[in-house]
Scaffold this motif. Structure first.
Motif, short mmCIF file in Angstrom:
data_model
loop_
_atom_site.label_atom_id
_atom_site.label_comp_id
_atom_site.label_asym_id
_atom_site.label_seq_id
_atom_site.Cartn_x
_atom_site.Cartn_y
_atom_site.Cartn_z
N GLY A 161 18.75 -11.95 -5.24
CA GLY A 161 18.60 -11.19 -6.53
C GLY A 161 17.88 -10.71 -7.53
O GLY A 161 18.17 -9.81 -8.13
N ALA A 162 16.53 -11.20 -7.60
CA ALA A 162 15.93 -10.94 -8.18
C ALA A 162 14.42 -9.92 -8.22
O ALA A 162 13.99 -10.20 -8.47
N LEU A 163 14.43 -10.29 -7.41
CA LEU A 163 13.06 -9.20 -6.25
C LEU A 163 14.07 -8.25 -5.75
O LEU A 163 14.25 -8.34 -4.51
N LEU A 164 12.91 -6.92 -6.01
CA LEU A 164 13.09 -5.83 -4.73
C LEU A 164 13.27 -5.68 -3.32
O LEU A 164 11.48 -6.14 -3.19
N PRO A 165 13.67 -6.10 -2.49
CA PRO A 165 13.38 -5.76 -1.41
C PRO A 165 12.28 -4.89 -0.50
O PRO A 165 12.89 -3.52 -1.28
N HIS A 166 12.35 -5.45 -0.02
CA HIS A 166 11.25 -3.82 1.14
C HIS A 166 11.41 -4.14 2.30
O HIS A 166 11.77 -5.10 3.26
N GLN A 167 10.61 -3.18 3.28
CA GLN A 167 10.80 -3.16 4.55
C GLN A 167 9.44 -2.57 5.18
O GLN A 167 8.76 -1.29 4.66
N GLU A 168 8.59 -3.03 6.69
CA GLU A 168 7.64 -3.16 6.49
C GLU A 168 7.51 -1.90 7.74
O GLU A 168 8.18 -1.56 8.34
N MET A 169 7.06 -0.54 6.98
CA MET A 169 6.65 -0.17 8.01
C MET A 169 5.21 -0.19 9.00
O MET A 169 4.17 -0.04 8.72
N ASP A 170 5.39 1.09 10.06
CA ASP A 170 3.85 1.11 11.13
C ASP A 170 2.84 1.61 10.42
O ASP A 170 2.91 2.11 9.39
N LEU A 171 1.95 1.07 10.67
CA LEU A 171 0.35 1.70 9.72
C LEU A 171 0.20 3.11 9.90
O LEU A 171 -1.11 3.37 8.88
N SER A 172 0.55 3.40 10.60
CA SER A 172 0.56 5.06 10.82
C SER A 172 0.72 5.84 9.53
O SER A 172 0.59 6.89 9.55
N CYS A 173 1.64 5.04 8.86
CA CYS A 173 2.09 5.88 7.24
C CYS A 173 1.67 5.04 5.84
O CYS A 173 1.67 6.20 5.74
N ALA A 174 -0.12 5.34 6.82
CA ALA A 174 -1.01 4.33 5.19
C ALA A 174 -1.36 5.70 4.96
O ALA A 174 -1.35 6.61 5.30
N LEU A 175 -1.32 5.86 3.52
CA LEU A 175 -2.49 6.34 3.03
C LEU A 175 -3.80 6.74 3.34
O LEU A 175 -4.73 7.76 3.56
N THR A 176 -4.67 5.60 3.67
CA THR A 176 -5.48 4.94 3.85
C THR A 176 -6.05 4.30 5.06
O THR A 176 -5.16 3.54 5.59
N ASP A 177 -7.02 4.93 6.12
CA ASP A 177 -7.56 3.99 7.28
C ASP A 177 -8.08 2.46 6.69
O ASP A 177 -7.11 1.39 8.02
N GLU A 178 -8.15 1.63 5.80
CA GLU A 178 -7.89 0.38 5.62
C GLU A 178 -7.17 -0.97 5.42
O GLU A 178 -7.52 -1.38 4.80
N ALA A 179 -5.94 0.63 5.67
CA ALA A 179 -4.49 -0.11 4.65
C ALA A 179 -4.13 -1.76 5.68
O ALA A 179 -4.87 -1.77 7.19
N TYR A 180 -3.78 -2.91 4.90
CA TYR A 180 -3.91 -4.12 5.96
C TYR A 180 -1.80 -4.31 6.46
O TYR A 180 -1.38 -4.56 7.34
N LEU A 219 14.00 -13.28 -17.20
CA LEU A 219 13.82 -13.49 -15.30
C LEU A 219 12.90 -12.87 -14.27
O LEU A 219 12.33 -14.12 -13.77
N THR A 220 11.90 -12.65 -15.23
CA THR A 220 10.06 -12.89 -15.70
C THR A 220 10.36 -14.49 -15.51
O THR A 220 9.37 -14.91 -14.60
N LEU A 221 10.27 -15.03 -16.62
CA LEU A 221 10.29 -16.63 -15.91
C LEU A 221 10.93 -17.06 -15.50
O LEU A 221 10.07 -18.46 -15.00
N ARG A 222 12.24 -16.42 -14.98
CA ARG A 222 12.89 -17.69 -14.00
C ARG A 222 12.41 -16.93 -12.52
O ARG A 222 11.48 -18.22 -11.43
N ILE A 223 11.00 -16.27 -12.15
CA ILE A 223 10.05 -15.40 -10.80
C ILE A 223 9.82 -16.29 -11.31
O ILE A 223 8.86 -17.73 -10.43
N GLN A 224 8.58 -17.13 -12.50
CA GLN A 224 6.99 -17.47 -12.54
C GLN A 224 7.22 -19.10 -11.92
O GLN A 224 6.84 -20.14 -11.66
N ARG A 225 8.83 -19.38 -12.33
CA ARG A 225 9.38 -21.06 -12.08
C ARG A 225 9.64 -21.05 -10.45
O ARG A 225 8.70 -22.04 -10.27
N ALA A 226 10.26 -20.39 -9.75
CA ALA A 226 10.19 -20.42 -8.58
C ALA A 226 8.98 -19.93 -7.66
O ALA A 226 8.37 -20.82 -6.80
N ALA A 227 8.15 -19.72 -7.80
CA ALA A 227 6.85 -19.21 -7.45
C ALA A 227 5.78 -20.47 -7.80
O ALA A 227 5.35 -21.04 -6.58
N LEU A 228 5.92 -21.27 -9.26
CA LEU A 228 4.97 -22.75 -8.32
C LEU A 228 5.43 -23.48 -7.64
O LEU A 228 4.86 -23.93 -7.46
#
Length: 315
Positions: free
Chosen positions: A54-73, A101-110
């Motif tokens: 519950g620490a990070l907002l989830p996302h889903q990956e979309m098709d690249l046809s939804c990109a703003l510019t052509d060079e999107a990864y 929360l920010t400190l907890r995320i930094q420690r987890a990231a390490l």
């Protein structure tokens, strides 16, 4: 750029990606420069660990046809935050929770070989009353020995305003309105009482930190002292020190004429029951998805809205 895509102006500073709208949806493009960091975030297990906790907002990956510019990864669609708030609007406890929360995320990231490259308070939003980190592109690979680039920003966005609120006046959080990149440490150091020099962690992370900034503010890069390597144990020690400094900050609200508002100042028991029934009828009739309770006091009537499934924001 297609006609139904529009970049959001506030995201222009980050070369790693851009936030934009497409047909009313909020999307985020990941640029090629962030490719390796994004892949490490997703493949290392860090993203899954933070989302599951519950620490990070989830996302889903979309098709690249939804990109703003052509060079999107990649193109991401994050879960939409139902109500946006800002650090200068938060209570003391909210800012403190966001800091921890920010400190907890930094420690987890390490633990997963990554680190936060920025620690802006604007990277946190509150969902169902709990702080959630919303900036998926704030992570970068951790490099042993390099300084933590987000250390100063954490102190300015979190430690300085919390210390000022705790030791001077809780209203000093409003300084974040004009200092959008956090309260300058030299200013915070001058405003804090002398007794904070006796608080070891505030001395190190705020007063001495501010002095170092002043000393080298106008120095050229060539004249700066050589930075010592910051090994992982030392970085963990900094995180532990910051966490302890934040946790030990306290603010207790003083009593006011409103403290016994329901019991003494205003309502009899019958009047309170009648108001509660009246508000309940209004809520039932309105069937609002979002309810603002302006002047919520203890939140008694906010809970009536919450019980009916409304997203309720208590002011």
């Amino acid at each position: 750029m297609t006609t139904n895509c529009r970049p959001i102006a506030g995201s222009f500073r980050d070369p790693s990606g851009v936030v934009f709208t497409r047909d009313g949806r909020i999307l985020r493009q990941v640029n090629p420069v962030y490719r390796s960091a994004y892949d490490q975030l997703m493949e290392s297990g860090l993203y899954e660990r933070l989302v599951d906790g519950g620490a990070l907002l989830p996302h889903q990956e979309m098709d690249l046809s939804c990109a703003l510019t052509d060079e999107a990864y990649k193109v991401l669609e994050p879960v939409r935050v139902p109500f946006i708030s800002y650090p200068y609007e938060w209570s003391f406890s909210q800012l403190k929770d966001a800091a921890l929360l920010t400190l907890r995320i930094q420690r987890a990231a390490l633990r997963f070989g990554m680190s936060l490259k920025d620690c802006s308070a604007y990277n946190v939003q509150f969902i169902d009353g709990k702080p959630v980190f919303i900036d998926t592109l704030s992570f970068e690979p951790y490099r042993e020995g390099e300084p933590w680039t987000a250390y100063r920003q954490f102190c300015q966005h979190f430690l300085a305003p919390l210390a000022l609120m705790a030791y001077r006046d809780v209203r000093l959080s409003q300084m974040l309105r004009i200092h959008l990149d956090g309260i300058p440490l030299d200013l915070a150091s001058r405003l804090l009482p002398l007794r904070t020099y006796l608080r070891g962690r505030l001395l190190v992370h705020l007063h001495l930190h501010a002095r170092a900034q002043r000393r080298y503010a106008d120095a050229s890069r060539a004249s700066l002292p050589r930075q010592r390597e910051l090994q992982r144990p030392a970085l963990l020690g900094i995180l532990d020190g910051l966490r302890a400094a934040v946790k030990h900050l306290r603010w207790e609200p003083a009593g006011t004429e409103w403290v016994d508002y329901y019991d003494i100042t205003n309502y009899s028991a019958d009047a309170l029951d009648q108001k509660q029934a009246l508000v309940a009828r209004f809520l039932e009739r309105a069937r609002a998805e979002v309810v603002w309770d302006l002047g919520a006091n203890t939140g008694r009537f906010s809970r009536l809205a919450t019980a009916r499934g409304s997203l309720t924001v208590a002011f």
